[in-house]
Design a protein around this motif. Structure first.
Motif, mmCIF file in Angstrom:
data_model
loop_
_atom_site.group_PDB
_atom_site.id
_atom_site.type_symbol
_atom_site.label_atom_id
_atom_site.label_comp_id
_atom_site.label_asym_id
_atom_site.label_seq_id
_atom_site.Cartn_x
_atom_site.Cartn_y
_atom_site.Cartn_z
ATOM 1 N N GLU A 5 -15.222 -2.750 -6.274
ATOM 2 C CA GLU A 5 -13.815 -2.414 -6.468
ATOM 3 C C GLU A 5 -13.569 -2.042 -7.932
ATOM 4 O OE1 GLU A 5 -9.913 -4.498 -4.724
ATOM 5 O OE2 GLU A 5 -10.896 -5.701 -6.259
ATOM 6 N N LEU A 15 2.488 3.109 -5.039
ATOM 7 C CA LEU A 15 1.838 1.961 -5.650
ATOM 8 C C LEU A 15 2.427 0.660 -5.142
ATOM 9 C CD1 LEU A 15 1.897 3.240 -9.341
ATOM 10 C CD2 LEU A 15 -0.119 3.039 -7.893
ATOM 11 N N VAL A 16 1.605 -0.385 -5.189
ATOM 12 C CA VAL A 16 2.127 -1.731 -5.015
ATOM 13 C C VAL A 16 2.338 -2.238 -6.430
ATOM 14 C CG1 VAL A 16 1.728 -3.994 -4.033
ATOM 15 C CG2 VAL A 16 0.791 -1.986 -2.905
ATOM 16 N N MET A 17 3.578 -2.194 -6.901
ATOM 17 C CA MET A 17 3.848 -2.333 -8.323
ATOM 18 C C MET A 17 3.385 -3.661 -8.914
ATOM 19 S SD MET A 17 5.087 0.532 -9.166
ATOM 20 C CE MET A 17 5.807 0.263 -10.774
ATOM 21 N N ASP A 18 3.427 -4.738 -8.134
ATOM 22 C CA ASP A 18 3.049 -6.050 -8.656
ATOM 23 C C ASP A 18 1.541 -6.233 -8.742
ATOM 24 O OD1 ASP A 18 5.610 -6.819 -8.894
ATOM 25 O OD2 ASP A 18 5.699 -7.939 -7.016
ATOM 26 N N GLN A 19 0.799 -5.350 -8.101
ATOM 27 C CA GLN A 19 -0.639 -5.582 -8.033
ATOM 28 C C GLN A 19 -1.393 -4.825 -9.121
ATOM 29 O OE1 GLN A 19 -2.100 -5.060 -4.047
ATOM 30 N NE2 GLN A 19 -0.985 -6.834 -3.309
ATOM 31 N N ARG A 23 -6.786 -3.079 -7.766
ATOM 32 C CA ARG A 23 -6.410 -3.296 -6.362
ATOM 33 C C ARG A 23 -5.696 -2.072 -5.799
ATOM 34 N NH1 ARG A 23 -5.102 -9.106 -3.977
ATOM 35 N NH2 ARG A 23 -6.982 -10.101 -4.748
ATOM 36 N N SER A 31 -7.303 -5.425 -14.450
ATOM 37 C CA SER A 31 -6.614 -6.440 -13.654
ATOM 38 C C SER A 31 -5.135 -6.532 -14.017
ATOM 39 C CB SER A 31 -7.287 -7.797 -13.851
ATOM 40 O OG SER A 31 -7.323 -8.115 -15.222
ATOM 41 N N LEU A 82 -7.121 0.179 -2.646
ATOM 42 C CA LEU A 82 -6.404 0.044 -1.380
ATOM 43 C C LEU A 82 -6.745 1.146 -0.373
ATOM 44 C CD1 LEU A 82 -4.379 -1.982 -0.288
ATOM 45 C CD2 LEU A 82 -2.547 -0.453 -0.979
ATOM 46 N N THR A 83 -7.103 2.339 -0.868
ATOM 47 C CA THR A 83 -7.423 3.415 0.067
ATOM 48 C C THR A 83 -8.876 3.374 0.518
ATOM 49 O OG1 THR A 83 -7.823 4.799 -1.834
ATOM 50 C CG2 THR A 83 -5.700 5.047 -0.752
ATOM 51 N N ARG A 90 -15.975 -7.344 -5.263
ATOM 52 C CA ARG A 90 -15.130 -7.151 -6.439
ATOM 53 C C ARG A 90 -15.784 -6.205 -7.430
ATOM 54 N NH1 ARG A 90 -11.163 -10.802 -7.326
ATOM 55 N NH2 ARG A 90 -10.768 -11.847 -5.364
ATOM 56 N N GLN A 126 4.774 -4.281 -0.740
ATOM 57 C CA GLN A 126 5.365 -2.941 -0.725
ATOM 58 C C GLN A 126 4.950 -2.256 0.572
ATOM 59 O OE1 GLN A 126 7.131 -2.544 -3.492
ATOM 60 N NE2 GLN A 126 6.678 -0.639 -4.506
ATOM 61 N N LEU A 159 -10.703 0.304 1.430
ATOM 62 C CA LEU A 159 -11.082 -1.067 1.745
ATOM 63 C C LEU A 159 -12.364 -1.118 2.567
ATOM 64 C CD1 LEU A 159 -7.543 -2.536 2.458
ATOM 65 C CD2 LEU A 159 -8.999 -2.912 0.477
ATOM 66 N N ASN A 202 2.819 -2.231 -12.939
ATOM 67 C CA ASN A 202 4.193 -2.066 -13.418
ATOM 68 C C ASN A 202 4.331 -2.178 -14.929
ATOM 69 O OD1 ASN A 202 4.005 -4.816 -13.710
ATOM 70 N ND2 ASN A 202 5.329 -5.285 -11.965
ATOM 71 N N LYS A 245 -6.298 6.632 -6.985
ATOM 72 C CA LYS A 245 -6.308 5.983 -5.682
ATOM 73 C C LYS A 245 -6.654 6.994 -4.592
ATOM 74 C CE LYS A 245 -2.724 4.010 -2.714
ATOM 75 N NZ LYS A 245 -1.350 3.491 -2.701
ATOM 76 N N ILE A 276 -14.844 -8.097 0.588
ATOM 77 C CA ILE A 276 -14.728 -7.013 -0.380
ATOM 78 C C ILE A 276 -15.583 -7.345 -1.603
ATOM 79 C CG2 ILE A 276 -13.123 -5.935 -2.013
ATOM 80 C CD1 ILE A 276 -12.247 -5.050 0.561
ATOM 81 N N ALA A 294 -10.447 -12.493 0.246
ATOM 82 C CA ALA A 294 -11.675 -11.756 -0.051
ATOM 83 C C ALA A 294 -11.969 -10.593 0.897
ATOM 84 C CB ALA A 294 -12.859 -12.725 -0.069
#
Lengths: 340, 341, 513
Positions: free
Chosen positions: C388, C359-363, C367, C407, C371-372, C385, B206, C374, C411, C425, C383, B193
């Motif tokens: 976000e 990118l964080v491809m799996d996320q 998110r 969500s 990420l930039t 939600r 990554q 937080l 990818n 982002k 955080i 969180a």
């Protein structure tokens, strides 16, 4: 023309870095021996030297097997437990069947070692699971099996056939069998790795697994082979252990995997694969053993031994890394100068 | 306990594609519990469970810190050695007449230094943490032997031993387990969180993208290693007091159980995926299995076989599942990656 | 040369009646929802160099990987000498005499050059031992044949990319390769290196090798090749002789539309200097780079791949360390090597490699966008939600992102939508200086126009934009000024009015000025 001169000096740098490793081990050995001998003359007695070589023989043998695996950018942490398992089970079998000789012992030991290596190799090469995790797991499984078989018992030298014990204590032309076996294995493996196409494949895999796949190198088969060889040599090492010490319990050689990995890395086999020789690894084993003996002779608390092993391992990987960064920076600057 | 798992899972981790491995482990945990309760009469009573939990204390504590590291795609194999060094220091200093109140903060600082060394070697030199911590595994254990040799120190003050052994009044929960529960909640919140947790997942999944997004990758990794050292050192104090014995070889091989628990809990060894709920389920599963084996008079050696097997199974099963899925589906929508200017 | 020209008459069947050495017949290949190749056919004949043209994302790399055994076609056939073959892995293609030279070859850095050439096929002496002397001699002989001076004994580590490619060509020669596929081999080479490469390739072609050549530089296609096949969005557009084709005609086939409408840079009033880079140097990478970007301005950084453009961007943003010089944002110096500091000074970097750096491809989409920011999304220690999601939704709408749920992992998105997520982002940090590296690499035509519109609007709103692009039409259409880099140095500054394909390329290739 510039390409050639640049190439020559590049090769010079890279060669120097790796030759420097083996040289510096020899140098460290010389200094260590000189200082210790100066403090205590017994260190260089025939018996003292024989002890060092006997002690180094098994570690060096395991280091040779481990180098194979590390050169392919993998690791085998299970070797210590394989030595323990083989020493005990082979001892158990020999004690129960008095008729068996040294040949059967060696074959049996190597077979058990191969089975362990096979399991590791299958999990790593086909399961694509990180080698360190797999072999950490098999380390404990094999250790547990060893304990389960031993069940608190002990194998005693008096129960073992004479031929096996003489393998551990005997010698030919004044040279004890154990170091002789190790040197023969080391030379054979070293020659194979250098002079056979399939031997070079191991370096190719460790140097760049992607390129190896593209070049048609049978990566899985070779990694499998590396684990098999490491297992087999650990099995042989187990038999030698039994022959040398005669008295074995289930705990024997536990924790040795760290010494073996240290010897290999100190000996200049890069933990990131593709670089190093079995000769360096064997030298590394000799250095570690000599340090241990020197500690005893110099009356240093023997409990320092493991800490020194760990520190040497850290030193070796750090030095490798710093040198690699240096070389990379030099190459970057040189390329820049040629570019413009 | 199952409630705990689902609570943490509702914090949607990016594992949803993965058959929800952590839920699977939770279900397995319930099954083992039920099986144990039916199979052996001594299992499901408060006394035994409280003992089983207490026996898990150190593994559980260290697993919390390890989870953070593995999510960030690092690992610390030296934790058991830090525990041993801490135990040896506690014994040695107590033997030398120091007060426990001084000893505990001191060994925790030593633990922090151990972690700092790991962290600096990993972040400054860019060495793989596996290689570094296998070296410090030997180094720290060796230092423990240097400190204590083969001595065994016992007879610690009863009030502190009580803290390590007794239950929180009115509950069947030993103090260390209560501490673990509190820390587990804090860790779960941190991981799932907070911005720090987001950063950990990004680093693990990554690392380059995380760096490009302004996340201080090196600093965060350094913090994680220091935390891991502190927790391991503190676990060493608990271990020493709980067994009432300080020895240099205390906790040998414990790192395996910790990593097994973390991986069993569904944290991906390559980083970026996992839930703390899964790890808690993994810890409990290993604890209950060990307890059941013990109740059935299975030797400790076979228990380590079981732990080793669990570790291997827990890393290989997700890979097999992934391979099977890839076979069924067309290759993931990855465009050819040769860069084209 | 005349013989080759005859053989490539528009309707001629290659050299005589021989079937093509290697051919694709009606090949299609999809990756998930992306159709990378649609019913593509191609014939490679002995003694002929064949160009493959097309924009980024047109399917050229997929085609190469199909020919080289990395991918297997979903439908259609690969034919060798007129007979269908199946390549299950790269080694199969190699055995059939197909060699591929990539832009950046994969080598064994720890092995010698000679071993890199002969790995697995080393010359043998008695008892199966490697004959090192023979290996060295044969490698030297290959290099002599290619007319290059490389030492067979030196390790591959540290070879320049051009030398690595020559080693790969030597390897192809040693295998008696009949087909040489070159995937943008010249992208990272200097002019002299390209000339050397072409001499070698022309000699091979004349010895009867079939060559498939990919390049973005049209001059090279016209210089080296007899035939050209053009792809667009995975589909076959044309296959024809190079002789008689004009640059313009080829570009039209590749792009398939009118260039001018695509790049709608609005005129904006330029304000004060937002980004000032002074004599920035990173040893061995770029040297003495100075420039300014003003508010409301789009400045393009052009040049060949490997000229050091992305590296300058990385250093300015703090991802890499610089060795000398300084960077100012709105009059304040940035500390070196700190992306965090650059971000708080108002700089954003949309990096060149979306999948690794952007990118964080799996996320999930939310998110990645969050990420930039937080710190900004924090409510107390945790955080929010809701915040976000709001931030993500806000930008998704503004950039017309196409998605199912916020969500969803990024990818599953198309390349263009992924690029929009990266933009979101960074734009959500409300930057004053936007550095954008290859803004439209590998994304579809429609999204491309949208990205250009966004960039133009941002500049109008007073943002300073530094755009790195390898696509000349994009550079010419979007930029107020064009800075050109060549081999780590800034060599030219060209105002919009004077910027043409010729002037920029000339400066980039260092042929004059």
């Amino acid at each position: 023309m510039t390409a050639v001169t640049a190439g020559r000096s590049t090769r010079g740098i890279v060669d120097l870095v790796f030759r420097a490793r083996e040289l510096s081990i020899v140098l460290a050995l010389a200094v260590l021996v000189a200082v210790t001998a100066a403090a205590n003359g017994n260190f260089l007695s025939a018996q003292g030297l024989k002890d060092i070589f006997l002690n180094a023989a098994i570690l060096a043998l395991l280091a040779v097997g481990q180098s194979f695996v590390v050169i392919t950018r993998n690791i085998d942490l299970s070797v210590g437990s394989v030595v323990g398992l083989v020493a005990f089970t082979v001892g158990d079998v020999l004690a129960a069947n008095q008729g068996l000789g040294v040949g059967v012992a060696i074959v049996l030991g190597i077979v058990i070692g191969c089975v362990c290596g096979l399991v590791n190799g299958l999990l790593v090469s086909f399961g694509k699971v990180p080698a360190l995790v797999v072999t950490l797991g098999t380390l404990y499984v094999i250790q547990g099996l060893d304990h389960a078989i031993a069940h608190g018992r002990q194998i005693n030298a008096v129960d073992l056939p004479r031929s096996v014990l003489s393998l551990g204590n005997g010698s030919v032309l004044g040279i004890p069998y154990l170091p002789l076996i190790t040197v023969v294995v080391m030379l054979a493996v070293g020659y194979y790795l250098r002079s056979y196409a399939s031997g070079r494949d191991f370096y190719a895999i460790g140097s760049s697994p992607e390129a190896a796949g593209l070049a048609g190198v049978p990566v899985r088969r070779r990694v499998m082979a590396a684990y098999l060889l490491s297992g087999a040599l650990a099995g042989l090492g187990g038999v030698l252990w039994l022959a040398r010490f005669g008295t074995v319990v289930a705990d024997d050689a536990h924790g040795w995997e760290l010494q073996v990995v240290s010897a290999v890395v100190v000996g200049g086999v890069a933990i990131t694969g593709g670089v190093g020789t079995v000769y360096g690894a064997a030298l590394g084993a000799l250095l570690l053993t000599t340090i241990t003996s020197a500690l005893v002779v110099l009356k240093v608390n023997p409990f320092w031994q493991q800490a020194i092993t760990g520190a040497l391992l850290l030193l070796a990987i750090s030095v490798d890394r710093v040198l690699a960064l240096r070389v990379a920076r030099i190459l970057r600057r040189r390329n820049a100068r040629h570019g413009s | 306990m199952a409630a705990d798992v689902t609570a943490a899972n509702s914090a949607r981790a990016p594992l949803s594609r993965f058959l929800r491995w952590d839920i699977l482990v939770g279900v397995l945990l319930v099954l083992v519990f039920a099986g144990g309760a039916i199979g052996s009469p001594e299992f499901a009573n408060a006394g035994n469970l409280s003992f089983a939990l207490g026996d898990l204390g150190e593994i559980a504590l260290i697993a919390l810190a390890m989870t953070l590291l593995v999510v960030a795609a690092e690992v610390d194999l030296s934790v058991a050695s830090v525990l041993g060094l801490s135990s040896a220091l506690v014994g040695h200093l107590w033997d030398a007449g120091w007060a426990i109140e001084t000893i505990i903060p001191l060994v925790v600082v030593v633990g922090a230094v151990c972690g700092l060394v790991n962290g600096l070697l990993v972040t400054r030199l860019g060495l793989p943490s596996l290689a570094v911590t296998i070296g410090t595994l030997a180094l720290y254990r060796g230092l423990a032997q240097v400190v204590l040799g083969d001595r065994a120190i016992a007879e610690f003050p009863q009030s502190y031993v009580n803290l390590a052994v007794n239950n929180v009044p009115g509950t069947p929960i030993p103090y260390p387990v209560a501490l673990f529960a509190v820390l587990a909640v804090i860790t779960a919140v941190t991981l799932h969180a907070t911005g720090f947790g987001r950063a950990l997942f990004a680093i693990g999944a990554q690392v380059e993208a995380a760096h490009f997004a302004g996340i201080r990758v090196k600093r965060i990794k350094l913090i994680l290693f220091v935390v891991s050292g502190i927790v391991a050192a503190f676990a060493g104090v608990v271990y020493t007091l709980r067994y009432g014995s300080a020895r240099a070889d205390n906790g040998s091989g414990l790192e395996l159980a910790v990593i097994a628990a973390v991986l069993l809990g569904g944290v991906d060894f390559d980083g970026g995926k996992g839930t703390l709920g899964g790890v808690i389920a993994g810890v409990l599963l290993i604890g209950l299995l060990r307890n059941l084996l013990m109740l059935n008079d299975v030797s400790t050696e076979i228990q380590s076989v079981v732990t080793g097997l669990l570790l291997v199974i827990s890393v290989i099963t997700p890979r097999l599942v992934a391979v099977a899925r890839q076979r069924r589906r067309a290759p993931s929508p990855v465009m050819p990656t040769t860069p084209t200017p | 040369m005349t013989g080759a020209a005859e053989a490539t008459a528009p309707h001629g069947p290659g050299t005589g009646d021989a079937p093509p050495v290697l051919a694709l017949a009606g090949v299609s290949k999809s990756f998930g929802a992306v159709r990378a190749l649609r019913d593509v056919s191609l014939e490679l004949h002995a003694g002929e160099a064949h160009a493959l043209a097309g924009e980024n994302g047109a399917g050229k790399s997929t085609l190469v990987k199909t020919l080289s055994g990395v991918h297997r076609p979903d439908s259609g056939q690969v034919l060798m000498d007129g007979r269908p073959v199946e390549f299950h892995k790269p080694a199969d293609a190699q055995r059939h005499g197909v060699a591929v030279i990539y832009q950046e070859p994969t080598m064994f850095p720890d092995l010698s050059v000679a071993e890199n050439i002969f790995i697995g096929r080393q010359p043998r002496a008695s008892l199966g031992r490697i004959d090192r002397g023979a290996m060295r001699a044969r490698a030297a002989e290959l290099f002599a044949r290619l007319g290059v001076a490389l030492d067979p004994e030196q390790p591959a580590r540290g070879l320049s990319i051009a030398d690595q490619q020559l080693v790969e060509i030597a390897k192809a020669l040693s295998r008696d390769a009949r087909v040489l596929i070159m995937d943008e081999p010249t992208a990272a080479l200097s002019v002299n290196e390209v000339a050397r490469l072409f001499t070698v390739v022309k000699a091979l072609r004349e010895q009867g090798c079939a060559v498939l050549f990919i390049s973005h530089r049209l001059d090279e296609i016209f210089e080296l090749c007899q035939r050209v096949t053009t792809l667009r969005d995975g589909a076959w557009i044309a296959g024809e002789a190079v002789a008689g084709l004009t640059h313009e005609a080829l570009i039209r086939r590749m792009v398939g539309r009118d260039l001018d409408t695509l790049y709608p840079k609005l005129d904006a009033a330029t304000g004060e200097v937002a980004l000032k880079v002074h004599r920035l140097t990173r040893e061995g990478v770029f040297t003495d780079v100075s420039f300014e970007v003003r508010r409301g301005e789009i400045v393009a950084l052009a040049g060949l791949v490997g000229a050091g453009r992305s590296e300058v961007a990385r250093a300015v943003f703090g991802v890499d360390r610089w060795d000398a010089g300084w960077v100012e944002v709105n009059g304040r110096r940035l500390p070196p090597a700190s992306p965090t500091a650059a971000m708080s000074a108002g700089v954003a970097l949309v990096p060149e490699d979306r999948r690794q750096q952007g990118l964080v491809m799996d996320q999930s989409i939310e998110r990645n966008i969050g990420l930039t920011g937080l710190k900004r999304l924090r409510r107390g220690p945790v955080i929010s939600r809701a915040a976000e999601r709001d931030r993500a939704r806000d930008w998704a709408i503004r950039l017309q992102l196409k998605f199912n749920r916020l969500s969803d992992a990024v990818n599953v998105l198309s390349g263009g939508n992924q690029q929009k997520v990266v933009l979101a982002k960074w734009l959500s940090t409300r930057p004053q200086v936007l550095i954008i590296d290859e803004p439209t690499r590998g994304i579809d035509v429609g999204t491309k126009a949208e990205v250009h519109r966004v960039l133009s609007e941002l500049a109008s709103d007073g943002m300073a934009v530094l755009m790195i692009s390898s696509e000349l039409p994009e550079v010419l259409g979007m930029a107020d000024r064009v800075l050109v880099m060549q081999e780590g140095r800034l060599v030219a500054e060209i105002p919009r009015a004077e910027a043409t394909e010729e002037s920029v390329m000339t400066a980039a290739a260092g042929r004059t000025s």
